[in-house]
Design a protein around this motif. Structure first.
Motif, PDB file in Angstrom:
ATOM      1  N   THR A   1       0.852  -1.180   0.000  1.00  0.00           N
ATOM      2  CA  THR A   1       0.000   0.000   0.000  1.00  0.00           C
ATOM      3  C   THR A   1       0.886   1.227   0.000  1.00  0.00           C
ATOM      4  O   THR A   1       1.735   1.381   0.876  1.00  0.00           O
ATOM      5  CB  THR A   1      -0.909   0.022   1.238  1.00  0.00           C
ATOM      6  N   LEU A   2       0.700   2.104  -0.978  1.00  0.00           N
ATOM      7  CA  LEU A   2       1.553   3.273  -1.127  1.00  0.00           C
ATOM      8  C   LEU A   2       0.734   4.540  -0.984  1.00  0.00           C
ATOM      9  O   LEU A   2      -0.366   4.641  -1.506  1.00  0.00           O
ATOM     10  CB  LEU A   2       2.231   3.277  -2.499  1.00  0.00           C
ATOM     11  N   LEU A   3       1.293   5.512  -0.254  1.00  0.00           N
ATOM     12  CA  LEU A   3       0.707   6.847  -0.167  1.00  0.00           C
ATOM     13  C   LEU A   3       1.670   7.765  -0.890  1.00  0.00           C
ATOM     14  O   LEU A   3       2.725   8.090  -0.384  1.00  0.00           O
ATOM     15  CB  LEU A   3       0.549   7.278   1.288  1.00  0.00           C
ATOM     16  N   GLY A   4       1.307   8.166  -2.117  1.00  0.00           N
ATOM     17  CA  GLY A   4       2.281   8.858  -2.943  1.00  0.00           C
ATOM     18  C   GLY A   4       3.378   7.861  -3.256  1.00  0.00           C
ATOM     19  O   GLY A   4       3.175   6.921  -3.994  1.00  0.00           O
ATOM     20  N   ILE A   5       4.556   8.029  -2.620  1.00  0.00           N
ATOM     21  CA  ILE A   5       5.631   7.065  -2.809  1.00  0.00           C
ATOM     22  C   ILE A   5       6.054   6.455  -1.478  1.00  0.00           C
ATOM     23  O   ILE A   5       7.035   5.740  -1.409  1.00  0.00           O
ATOM     24  CB  ILE A   5       6.861   7.714  -3.473  1.00  0.00           C
ATOM     25  N   ALA A   6       5.319   6.749  -0.416  1.00  0.00           N
ATOM     26  CA  ALA A   6       5.703   6.256   0.906  1.00  0.00           C
ATOM     27  C   ALA A   6       4.795   5.115   1.326  1.00  0.00           C
ATOM     28  O   ALA A   6       3.602   5.138   1.088  1.00  0.00           O
ATOM     29  CB  ALA A   6       5.623   7.381   1.941  1.00  0.00           C
TER      30      ALA A   6
ATOM     31  N   LEU B   1      -9.293  18.123   2.201  1.00  0.00           N
ATOM     32  CA  LEU B   1      -8.413  17.327   1.350  1.00  0.00           C
ATOM     33  C   LEU B   1      -7.209  18.181   0.970  1.00  0.00           C
ATOM     34  O   LEU B   1      -7.361  19.291   0.456  1.00  0.00           O
ATOM     35  CB  LEU B   1      -9.158  16.880   0.090  1.00  0.00           C
ATOM     36  N   VAL B   2      -5.996  17.674   1.243  1.00  0.00           N
ATOM     37  CA  VAL B   2      -4.769  18.428   0.988  1.00  0.00           C
ATOM     38  C   VAL B   2      -3.777  17.541   0.241  1.00  0.00           C
ATOM     39  O   VAL B   2      -3.933  16.320   0.176  1.00  0.00           O
ATOM     40  CB  VAL B   2      -4.133  18.924   2.307  1.00  0.00           C
ATOM     41  N   ALA B   3      -2.741  18.159  -0.308  1.00  0.00           N
ATOM     42  CA  ALA B   3      -1.679  17.403  -0.972  1.00  0.00           C
ATOM     43  C   ALA B   3      -0.834  16.693   0.079  1.00  0.00           C
ATOM     44  O   ALA B   3      -0.392  17.304   1.053  1.00  0.00           O
ATOM     45  CB  ALA B   3      -0.815  18.335  -1.813  1.00  0.00           C
ATOM     46  N   SER B   4      -0.605  15.413  -0.121  1.00  0.00           N
ATOM     47  CA  SER B   4       0.156  14.628   0.845  1.00  0.00           C
ATOM     48  C   SER B   4       1.613  15.076   0.905  1.00  0.00           C
ATOM     49  O   SER B   4       2.276  15.252  -0.118  1.00  0.00           O
ATOM     50  CB  SER B   4       0.103  13.145   0.462  1.00  0.00           C
TER      51      SER B   4
END
Length: 227
Positions: A6-11, A181-184
């Motif tokens: 599971t990835l959030l952006g690239i993390a 909602l914001v940019a991660s």
């Protein structure tokens, strides 16, 4: 056999643990004067005076979700549950969630991306899942957030108190929406501040607010004149 990440952006998204919050630091915070708050600099409108009892723990995270799907449930249900869990972890506060995928089902065809949406207290958070080419009996896949995260005002205020109340008795934040909602991993434009006694003179130090895979993250303290 399916093997997923599971990835959030690239993390990689990690599970929130009890008593742990955002990964900000108060290492740069010097001890403030214990008397009146600073008279110089712009004072933010919301006074942070106590802990937030609603901050997420492992127990409240799981309590905010439906029961985890069993082996007898469809693979799509497992995917949607993981997406909901990661979304609540970002928000830092239990909230009402629902989730759907386009077409009502995750495609397991290699290279095909299925787009899904988790709704957290009315805010829609986009996710996707894609299967790679099989490796023998293994069917690797990735669940990915599109780089957007949920910010909650309660989480910001509560985490700021938890991380900075030992460094300063005067804590404040700007007003912000209950849910947004914001940019991660990016500067949200929101600020909190603590009082610091630099050179014997009390002043406000502004701190940037962002949201990462584990929730609220506070940036380095900045001088009162900084944005």
């Amino acid at each position: 056999m399916r093997i997923g990440t599971t990835l959030l952006g690239i993390a990689v998204v990690t599970l929130v643990t009890a008593g742990c919050g955002g990964s900000g630091s108060n290492d740069n915070a010097s001890r403030p004067a214990d008397s009146a708050p600073p008279k110089s600099g712009k004072e933010l409108p919301v006074a942070i005076t106590s802990a937030e009892p609603g901050l997420l723990t492992v127990e409240t995270l799981l309590g905010a979700l439906p029961p985890e799907p069993t082996d007898d449930d469809a693979f799509t249900e497992h995917v949607l549950w993981k997406m909901r869990k990661s979304t609540v972890a970002m928000a830092g506060i239990p909230g009402k969630t629902s989730a759907t995928c386009e077409g009502g089902k995750v495609s397991e065809e290699p290279g095909v991306t299925t787009r899904c949406t988790v709704t957290y207290d009315g805010v829609k958070v986009p996710w996707s899942i894609r299967f790679d080419e099989p490796a023998g009996d293994l069917k690797p896949y990735e669940i990915t957030n599109t780089g957007q995260a949920v910010l909650t005002a309660k989480s910001v205020y509560g985490e700021f108190w938890r991380e900075y109340n030992q460094a300063s008795k005067h804590l404040r934040c700007g007003r912000m929406p209950d849910v947004e909602l914001v940019a991660s991993g990016q500067d949200t434009g929101h600020r909190c501040q603590y009082a610091s006694s630099a050179d014997g003179k009390a002043q406000w130090v502004n701190v940037r607010v962002s949201v990462g895979e584990d929730g609220v993250v506070f940036g380095s303290g900045r001088s009162p004149g900084s944005p």
